[in-house]
Design a protein around this motif. Structure first.
Motif, mmCIF file in Angstrom:
data_model
loop_
_atom_site.group_PDB
_atom_site.id
_atom_site.type_symbol
_atom_site.label_atom_id
_atom_site.label_comp_id
_atom_site.label_asym_id
_atom_site.label_seq_id
_atom_site.Cartn_x
_atom_site.Cartn_y
_atom_site.Cartn_z
ATOM 1 N N ASP B 97 27.802 44.181 43.696
ATOM 2 C CA ASP B 97 28.381 44.828 44.881
ATOM 3 C C ASP B 97 29.427 43.908 45.523
ATOM 4 N N PRO B 98 30.712 44.080 45.344
ATOM 5 C CA PRO B 98 31.320 45.171 44.573
ATOM 6 C C PRO B 98 31.137 44.980 43.068
ATOM 7 N N PRO B 99 31.361 46.045 42.303
ATOM 8 C CA PRO B 99 31.235 45.938 40.850
ATOM 9 C C PRO B 99 32.280 44.975 40.275
ATOM 10 N N LEU B 100 32.018 44.485 39.086
ATOM 11 C CA LEU B 100 32.931 43.530 38.448
ATOM 12 C C LEU B 100 34.151 44.271 37.900
ATOM 13 N N GLY B 104 39.273 38.393 40.079
ATOM 14 C CA GLY B 104 38.822 37.359 41.010
ATOM 15 C C GLY B 104 37.309 37.242 41.060
ATOM 16 N N LEU B 105 36.645 38.381 41.049
ATOM 17 C CA LEU B 105 35.179 38.388 41.081
ATOM 18 C C LEU B 105 34.608 37.740 39.831
ATOM 19 N N VAL B 106 35.239 38.058 38.710
ATOM 20 C CA VAL B 106 34.752 37.544 37.427
ATOM 21 C C VAL B 106 34.974 36.037 37.356
ATOM 22 N N GLU B 107 36.158 35.600 37.809
ATOM 23 C CA GLU B 107 36.451 34.156 37.792
ATOM 24 C C GLU B 107 35.470 33.395 38.675
ATOM 25 N N VAL B 121 27.171 32.195 31.032
ATOM 26 C CA VAL B 121 27.204 33.545 31.591
ATOM 27 C C VAL B 121 28.426 34.286 31.060
ATOM 28 N N TYR B 122 28.188 35.441 30.477
ATOM 29 C CA TYR B 122 29.265 36.268 29.951
ATOM 30 C C TYR B 122 29.309 37.587 30.719
ATOM 31 N N PRO B 123 30.231 37.696 31.660
ATOM 32 C CA PRO B 123 30.272 38.930 32.448
ATOM 33 C C PRO B 123 30.739 40.119 31.603
ATOM 34 N N VAL B 124 30.116 41.242 31.856
ATOM 35 C CA VAL B 124 30.576 42.514 31.290
ATOM 36 C C VAL B 124 31.340 43.211 32.410
ATOM 37 N N GLY B 125 32.590 43.522 32.154
ATOM 38 C CA GLY B 125 33.422 44.113 33.204
ATOM 39 C C GLY B 125 33.172 45.599 33.361
ATOM 40 N N ALA B 126 33.582 46.106 34.510
ATOM 41 C CA ALA B 126 33.479 47.552 34.741
ATOM 42 C C ALA B 126 34.507 48.267 33.872
ATOM 43 N N LEU B 127 34.058 49.319 33.211
ATOM 44 C CA LEU B 127 34.965 50.091 32.348
ATOM 45 C C LEU B 127 35.940 50.894 33.200
ATOM 46 N N LEU B 142 40.835 41.540 33.197
ATOM 47 C CA LEU B 142 39.418 41.186 33.282
ATOM 48 C C LEU B 142 38.976 40.368 32.075
ATOM 49 N N ALA B 143 39.496 40.731 30.908
ATOM 50 C CA ALA B 143 39.150 39.980 29.695
ATOM 51 C C ALA B 143 39.671 38.552 29.811
ATOM 52 N N GLU B 144 40.868 38.423 30.338
ATOM 53 C CA GLU B 144 41.440 37.095 30.521
ATOM 54 C C GLU B 144 40.584 36.267 31.492
ATOM 55 N N ALA B 145 40.030 36.952 32.487
ATOM 56 C CA ALA B 145 39.184 36.257 33.464
ATOM 57 C C ALA B 145 37.815 35.886 32.893
ATOM 58 N N GLY B 146 37.472 36.491 31.758
ATOM 59 C CA GLY B 146 36.210 36.094 31.134
ATOM 60 C C GLY B 146 35.276 37.221 30.741
ATOM 61 N N CYS B 147 35.673 38.464 30.932
ATOM 62 C CA CYS B 147 34.795 39.565 30.523
ATOM 63 C C CYS B 147 34.782 39.682 28.998
#
Lengths: 320, 428
Positions: B97-100, B104-107, B121-127, B142-147
């Motif tokens: 909350d908020p979703p990924l 910025g959130l992912v980073e 930790v490997y974040p899965v981003g919001a589709l 998002l992928a660049e940030a790490g998703c």
């Protein structure tokens, strides 16, 4: 599966949460206890002192007139102090949790909670919580939880059937209507099967029958005429307004045509068959007025018996 | 730092190794198995006698509750739980909350996790933006940030046109798409499997067709687009049959199951136990049997914990109002071992389902103990029994239907990047 929390260590009834798994002796004991209470209402002095000094909290998270009133009368005839709380309009709307409400009322020295809640299992949650908090002297009586159970209604239905038919073992009982959403039907089914009723039939369109209904020991009939044939007892269920038009049913008129109890359909049952309804009735939707008011209707006696049965339940539970 | 993990049973599903040997770790990497290289001296020796030494566990679904839901759990608590459970890599779904859905959130999440230096930790981003199922998220950013993948978590994508386009767009750039098959309409309002238990208890139900219809939709879109999809948390025998057929057909799909679904069924709801309110719902014992068999025969690739820490407030309510989910990071290993023991699945195969297979799904390189590999290692005693209790769990979430169960298999040491990040005192 975890043990049903309504039975104490020696099998005594400490809460009444459901009729499922309740031994036949316990059910019979409740019905027998109700017998003398049934005539109490006709006396000048309608009170007995069994619950004198006890505080019974009617904890209704969902609206009810009949059940709440009959519980109130039952507790008062037992000389208890009755406190009515319509929580739907108070605490939970202010954000208080169910268990916080219970803890607060325990702090007011409640001896018994009569609970109605829209969520299946809410009385079980309260009963488990009371045990966990070391308050096992406080009793819970389920006055209807979601679609799950309405055990005192089931018991008063059993009482009514026994009153008119004496023995369950030769009987065919048909329960007609919205079984999917009905706690009344579930409790009655468990009660009837425990009392070894010969056949319990459920009559409804497939949209109103839950999955694997047969596993509860009933025969499902989608055709009302087939299901009513040679029945001894016909129990009509209330159809909620919001379910009359939509994806479950197209219209009240079509429902009445297929499942409404008319004199013509009732003629398929045995000549001495009785007609029951937990109320409140929708005349012209699930039941035709001449049938509801007819000679075979025992709908009003059900209400009277309901007080006696609830007195029996409150007094038995309080004594354990 | 040079570490010798001495005399353990070294099981590596990737190399096929299964023998008692010593493992040598040097500068964060596996130096070798067996005899130490000439002149090599360990700074520390970990006694692994009677223990299994295997790659660190990889968990495809672990909610860390950051950002936004820190009252349920924090990165500190959950990553400590992860390494206590032998989990060295985990994917966290985007239902925060908020979703990924913003880089910025992912980073921030990646940064916080790196600082703690526990599990990867490997974040899965919001589709889709906000998981709302309307507009695509900025997947490349998002992928660049790490998703590492994109999903809707448990928010079902109702609009199939958006789903098709999300798959096409993700496929353009080779991003991975993960989907949990559930039809939003059939599942609406339901809290339990549509069967005898829900009927008895009067619980609104979710039919199996909620899973199979969504699966059919996803499989049709995979067939049409050729975009690979990972299917999250199957729950039914019918779903398993569809996945098996789709794999035989050659569709590029993989799938996982939550470990609690291998052990529990709707009957375990008992008298309305809110701890057994899970997503997807616990289904029948026949479904459970099919899931167990499917993991054994490889139809289901991986077992995940589906870790979802919920605070007591979320569970001390009537069943139908309870927040769904169970804490699981610390139970993934023992519950996988329990399944393997009960169904006579060889230990190396069971371990592959929680190491090598999920690592392949994640695309993070092999989870292996081969020379030169990153030294993410789990050392566990496969015989030690312990009882699941609130106080035995490091996770902030104490919500598990397995409370009170005695399980077998206790993590002794967990290494991440060649450093001991968890060690458990031996019993006397």
């Amino acid at each position: 599966m975890s043990r049903n929390p309504q039975l104490g260590r020696n099998g005594e009834l400490v809460h009444l949460l459901t009729l499922e798994g309740l031994p036949a002796e316990v059910i019979t004991h409740i019905l027998d206890t109700a017998e003398p209470f049934a005539s109490l209402g006709e006396r000048d002095v309608k009170k007995v002192p069994l619950l004198r000094g006890k505080a019974v909290f009617n904890l209704f998270f969902e609206n009810s007139t009949r059940t709440r009133t009959t519980f109130e009368i039952a507790a008062k005839r037992l000389s208890a102090d009755v406190i009515n709380l319509n929580i739907g309009a108070s605490s939970t709307s202010k954000g208080e949790t169910l268990l916080d409400t219970v803890d607060n009322l325990c702090a007011m020295n409640a001896d018994m909670f009569v609970v109605r809640h829209s969520q299946s299992g809410a009385p079980h949650l309260i009963a488990s919580h009371l045990t966990a908090m070391g308050r096992s002297h406080v009793h819970v009586v389920n006055a209807g939880d979601g679609r799950h159970a309405h055990p005192t209604q089931g018991l008063l239905d059993l009482y009514t059937i026994r009153h008119y038919k004496k023995d369950f073992r030769g009987l065919t009982v048909a329960i007609v209507g919205d079984v999917l959403h009905s706690r009344v039907a579930r409790s009655l089914i468990h009660g009837l099967t425990t009392m070894q009723t010969a056949q319990v039939r459920v009559i409804a369109p497939r949209t109103l029958v839950p999955a694997q209904m047969e596993a509860l020991g009933v025969k499902v009939c989608n055709d009302a005429r087939e299901g009513l044939r040679d029945c001894d007892v016909v129990v009509m269920l209330r159809l909620q307004n919001e379910r009359m038009k939509g994806a479950l049913l197209p219209s009240p008129g079509e429902y009445f045509k297929n499942y409404g109890l008319t004199g013509e359909k009732l003629a398929l049952a045995k000549p001495d068959a009785i007609v029951m309804h937990p109320g409140p009735m929708n005349r012209g939707v699930e039941i035709d007025t001449p049938v509801a008011d007819g000679a075979r209707s025992v709908i009003l006696p059900q209400v009277t018996f309901g007080i006696a049965v609830r007195m029996a339940v409150l007094s038995i539970v309080a004594a354990n | 730092m040079r570490i010798e993990i001495a005399h353990g049973r070294v099981i590596d599903p990737v190399t096929g190794s299964d023998r008692v040997a010593s493992l040598h770790v040097d500068a964060g990497r596996i130096a070798g198995i067996g005899e130490a290289p000439a002149g090599w001296r360990a700074d520390r020796i970990l006694d692994a006698r009677d223990c299994v030494v295997c790659p660190g566990l990889v968990d495809l679904s672990a909610r860390l509750r950051e950002p936004g839901l820190e009252h349920k759990a924090t990165l500190e608590s959950e990553l400590a739980a992860a390494v206590a459970g032998g989990v060295t890599s985990l994917a966290c779904p985007p239902d925060t909350d908020p979703p990924l859905d913003e880089p910025g959130l992912v980073e921030m999440l990646k940064h916080r996790a790196r600082t703690l230096n526990l599990a990867h930790v490997y974040p899965v981003g919001a589709l889709t933006a906000g998981l709302r199922g309307e507009a695509l998220s900025e997947m490349s950013e998002l992928a660049e940030a790490g998703c590492v993948a994109f999903s809707q978590a448990d928010a079902v994508l109702v609009d199939t046109q958006v789903l098709l386009r999300a798959m096409q767009y993700a496929g353009t750039f080779g991003h991975r798409v993960w989907l949990r098959p559930q039809d939003a309409h059939l599942a609406r309002g339901g809290v339990a499997h549509d069967g005898e238990v829900a009927t008895r208890l009067g619980l609104p139900s979710i039919p199996v067709s909620a899973e199979t219809i969504a699966l059919a939709t996803i499989l049709a879109l995979v067939r049409e687009t050729g975009v690979p999809v990972h299917l999250c948390r199957l729950s039914s025998a019918a779903g398993v049959a569809m996945v098996r057929a789709a794999k035989e057909e050659g569709l590029p799909i993989t799938c996982d199951v939550a470990v609690h679904h291998l052990h529990l069924a709707d009957i375990d709801i008992g008298w309305f136990d809110p701890l057994a309110n899970l997503t997807p719902p616990l289904r029948s014992t026949r479904d459970r049997a099919a899931l167990r068999a499917a993991v054994a025969n490889g139809t289901i690739d991986a077992i995940c914990s589906d870790h979802a820490p919920v605070d007591d407030d979320g569970k001390q309510v009537p069943f139908g109002e309870a927040e769904t989910g169970a804490t699981g990071l610390e139970l993934l290993l023992p519950l996988t071992l329990k399944w393997a023991a009960e169904d006579r699945v060889p230990l190396p195969e069971a371990i592959a389902r929680i190491t090598h297979a999920p690592a392949s799904v994640l695309g993070i390189g092999q989870a292996t103990l081969g020379a030169g590999a990153a030294a993410d290692i789990c050392v566990f005693d496969p015989h030690e029994a312990w009882t699941v209790r609130r106080q035995s769990l490091l996770s902030q979430g104490k919500n598990t239907p397995f409370l009170g169960l005695e399980v077998i298999g206790a993590v002794r040491y967990t290494l991440v990047g060649g450093e001991v990040v968890h060690e458990r005192k031996q019993k006397d």
